[in-house]
Design an enzyme around this catalytic site. Structure first.
Site, short mmCIF file in Angstrom:
data_model
loop_
_atom_site.label_atom_id
_atom_site.label_comp_id
_atom_site.label_asym_id
_atom_site.label_seq_id
_atom_site.Cartn_x
_atom_site.Cartn_y
_atom_site.Cartn_z
NE ARG A 69 32.89 51.51 43.75
CZ ARG A 69 32.99 50.30 44.32
NH1 ARG A 69 31.91 49.55 44.48
NH2 ARG A 69 34.16 49.84 44.72
CD GLU A 75 27.95 53.48 48.62
OE1 GLU A 75 28.93 53.03 49.25
OE2 GLU A 75 27.47 52.92 47.62
CG HIS A 78 28.89 49.40 49.22
ND1 HIS A 78 29.51 50.45 48.59
CD2 HIS A 78 29.52 48.28 48.73
CE1 HIS A 78 30.46 50.01 47.78
NE2 HIS A 78 30.48 48.68 47.85
P1 NAP Z 1 35.65 43.65 35.82
O1 NAP Z 1 35.84 42.19 35.67
O2 NAP Z 1 36.78 44.58 35.49
O3 NAP Z 1 34.37 44.05 34.97
C1 NAP Z 1 34.02 45.37 34.73
C2 NAP Z 1 33.19 45.41 33.48
O4 NAP Z 1 32.77 46.77 33.26
C3 NAP Z 1 33.94 44.96 32.23
O5 NAP Z 1 33.14 44.05 31.55
C4 NAP Z 1 34.11 46.24 31.41
O6 NAP Z 1 34.08 45.93 30.04
C5 NAP Z 1 32.87 47.03 31.86
N1 NAP Z 1 33.05 48.46 31.67
C6 NAP Z 1 33.98 49.25 32.23
N2 NAP Z 1 33.84 50.51 31.79
C7 NAP Z 1 32.80 50.50 30.94
C8 NAP Z 1 32.17 51.51 30.14
N3 NAP Z 1 32.62 52.78 30.15
N4 NAP Z 1 31.11 51.16 29.39
C9 NAP Z 1 30.69 49.88 29.39
N5 NAP Z 1 31.23 48.88 30.11
C10 NAP Z 1 32.29 49.21 30.87
O7 NAP Z 1 35.23 44.02 37.30
P2 NAP Z 1 34.42 43.11 38.36
O8 NAP Z 1 35.38 42.40 39.19
O9 NAP Z 1 33.36 42.35 37.63
O10 NAP Z 1 33.77 44.28 39.25
C11 NAP Z 1 32.87 45.20 38.67
C12 NAP Z 1 32.57 46.34 39.65
O11 NAP Z 1 31.70 45.88 40.67
C13 NAP Z 1 33.77 46.87 40.42
O12 NAP Z 1 34.50 47.82 39.64
C14 NAP Z 1 33.17 47.49 41.64
O13 NAP Z 1 32.93 48.87 41.44
C15 NAP Z 1 31.82 46.78 41.78
N6 NAP Z 1 31.74 45.97 43.02
C16 NAP Z 1 30.79 46.28 43.95
C17 NAP Z 1 30.69 45.52 45.10
C18 NAP Z 1 29.65 45.80 46.13
O14 NAP Z 1 29.89 45.50 47.30
N7 NAP Z 1 28.50 46.32 45.77
C19 NAP Z 1 31.57 44.47 45.32
C20 NAP Z 1 32.52 44.19 44.36
C21 NAP Z 1 32.58 44.94 43.20
P3 NAP Z 1 34.87 46.82 28.94
O15 NAP Z 1 36.18 47.20 29.56
O16 NAP Z 1 34.98 45.92 27.76
O17 NAP Z 1 33.99 48.00 28.66
C1 8YV Z 2 33.89 46.32 49.36
C2 8YV Z 2 33.45 46.82 46.93
O1 8YV Z 2 33.43 45.45 50.35
O2 8YV Z 2 35.13 45.37 46.16
C3 8YV Z 2 34.53 46.43 45.99
O3 8YV Z 2 34.79 47.19 45.04
O4 8YV Z 2 32.77 47.77 46.71
C4 8YV Z 2 33.15 45.98 48.12
O5 8YV Z 2 33.50 44.66 47.91
C5 8YV Z 2 33.68 47.63 49.94
O6 8YV Z 2 34.05 48.63 49.04
C6 8YV Z 2 34.53 47.76 51.20
O7 8YV Z 2 35.79 48.18 50.85
#
Ligand code: NAP
Ligand code: 8YV
Length: 328
Positions: free
Chosen positions: A235, A264, A282
């Site tokens: 994010r 964004e 994104h």
């Molecule tokens: P996840 O499995 O819940 O992993 C999140 C990680 O963040 C955990 O390891 C957590 O560990 C760590 N974390 C949370 N708060 C923290 C803090 N304050 N300090 C340090 N570490 C922290 O989630 P995921 O499925 O991997 O997804 C991660 C993120 O990717 C999503 O929340 C989303 O915002 C982003 N994302 C972006 C896209 C895109 O299109 N660019 C797509 C999908 C996801 P701890 O709880 O142990 O701290």
């Molecule tokens: C989404 C994302 O595609 O899963 C998330 O958290 O950021 C992306 O995978 C995007 O937010 C559209 O909703």
């Protein structure tokens, strides 16, 4: 007797157009963003809806939740839930489904694409060739990625998928979370600052929201240093974008690859003028295959909520509140 499909309030158009059609075919859908007077519509019809469909990017603000007094279920397209108003949703007791797991590979692929592009200046090289500069000058040499140290901030589902890819590039992996991951083969660094100091490439895959806001600030970027690269596929809020612009302009870090931004779709204009940053709109989960799997899970969550009261994949704070309510 004719069977009426359940009414659904769709917050806006979905990131996969096929899902808009499927929702419209399976439910009685109203798209809120297409109402000429959104507030007036909610005031008049808010009590008609028990289900909302939204996405991680659109989120669901508290004023909308509060305008839906009979809200019971939310199905969100995406894994991030930082844009859903947690307090308002917990207050009304709605069960919230989301789409974890199915997007890990594509988001991790994008992290590596940005990492390699930033290190090898691939996008800048493409611009160089298209401008016709190749016949006039040399492009220069850039930075090796293989064999370097990869720091992962947020070793969750996506962070682990990034770490698996790093093995193919003979990279040493370190990470930081609030707590070490049990049985992780990778080195745990007890602070983000230490991780940044240790890493050649710092990849952000931590959740967004208040607890991570601006954790990657000027000091962390200075710890990463003039040979270091930042990649963000999580994010925009995790990074102080103004501090990042300054660090890139002053070459206090070597470069960056960014899929996400604080506001964004408006990256800071200064980013657009820099050659040492790669920008993407994104799109880390944006492949046909992954968006299809996310759409399927949005539909499964909806059908499961309507049939059993519980989504197949539930946002952790929603599941925790339901457990607590059940045991009280
Ligand atoms: P996840 O499995 O819940 O992993 C999140 C990680 O963040 C955990 O390891 C957590 O560990 C760590 N974390 C949370 N708060 C923290 C803090 N304050 N300090 C340090 N570490 C922290 O989630 P995921 O499925 O991997 O997804 C991660 C993120 O990717 C999503 O929340 C989303 O915002 C982003 N994302 C972006 C896209 C895109 O299109 N660019 C797509 C999908 C996801 P701890 O709880 O142990 O701290
Ligand atoms: C989404 C994302 O595609 O899963 C998330 O958290 O950021 C992306 O995978 C995007 O937010 C559209 O909703």
């Amino acid at each position: 007797m004719t069977h009426r499909p359940p009414r659904i309030l769709q917050y806006g158009r979905m990131p996969l157009p096929a899902l808009d059609h499927e929702l419209a075919a399976q439910f009685d859908v109203t798209v809120l963003s297409e109402q000429p007077d959104r507030a007036g519509f909610l005031a008049a019809h808010g009590a008609d809806f028990e289900c909302v469909v939204t996405s991680a990017a659109m989120g669901l603000p508290g004023d909308v939740v509060r305008a839906l007094p009979r809200l019971r279920f939310v199905s969100s397209f995406g894994v991030g839930f930082d844009a859903l108003d947690q307090a308002a949703l917990l207050e009304c007791g709605a069960r919230v489904g989301y789409t974890p797991g199915v997007l890990d590979d594509c988001v991790a692929d994008m992290a590596f694409a940005l990492l390699l592009d930033a290190a090898r200046s691939l996008s800048a090289a493409d611009r160089f060739v298209r401008r016709g500069d190749w016949s006039r000058q040399r492009f220069g040499v850039h930075t090796r990625a293989s064999g370097k140290r990869l720091g992962i901030f947020g070793m969750g589902r996506i962070g682990a998928a990034v770490a698996r890819r790093a093995a193919g590039f003979d990279m040493e992996v370190g990470y930081h979370n609030r707590r070490p991951v049990e049985d992780s083969p990778h080195q745990y660094l007890p602070s983000l600052m230490e991780l940044a100091r240790w890493a050649d490439f710092l990849v952000i895959t931590a959740a967004g929201g208040d607890s991570t806001r601006h954790l990657v600030n000027a000091e962390v970027l200075d710890a990463l240093g003039p040979q270091g690269f930042l990649v963000n596929v999580a994010r925009g809020s995790v990074v102080d974008e103004a501090a990042l612009v300054a660090a890139l302009q002053q070459q206090r870090i070597a470069g960056a690859g960014l899929d996400v931004f604080e506001d964004e779709p408006h990256p800071l204009p200064a980013l657009l003028a820099l050659d040492n940053v790669v920008l993407a709109p994104h799109i880390a989960s944006g492949t046909q295959e992954t968006r299809r799997a996310m759409a399927d899970l949005v539909l499964q969550n909806l059908h499961s909520c309507l049939a059993t009261g519980v989504p197949v994949q539930e946002v952790p704070w929603s599941a925790a509140a339901a457990r607590q309510a059940h045991s009280a």
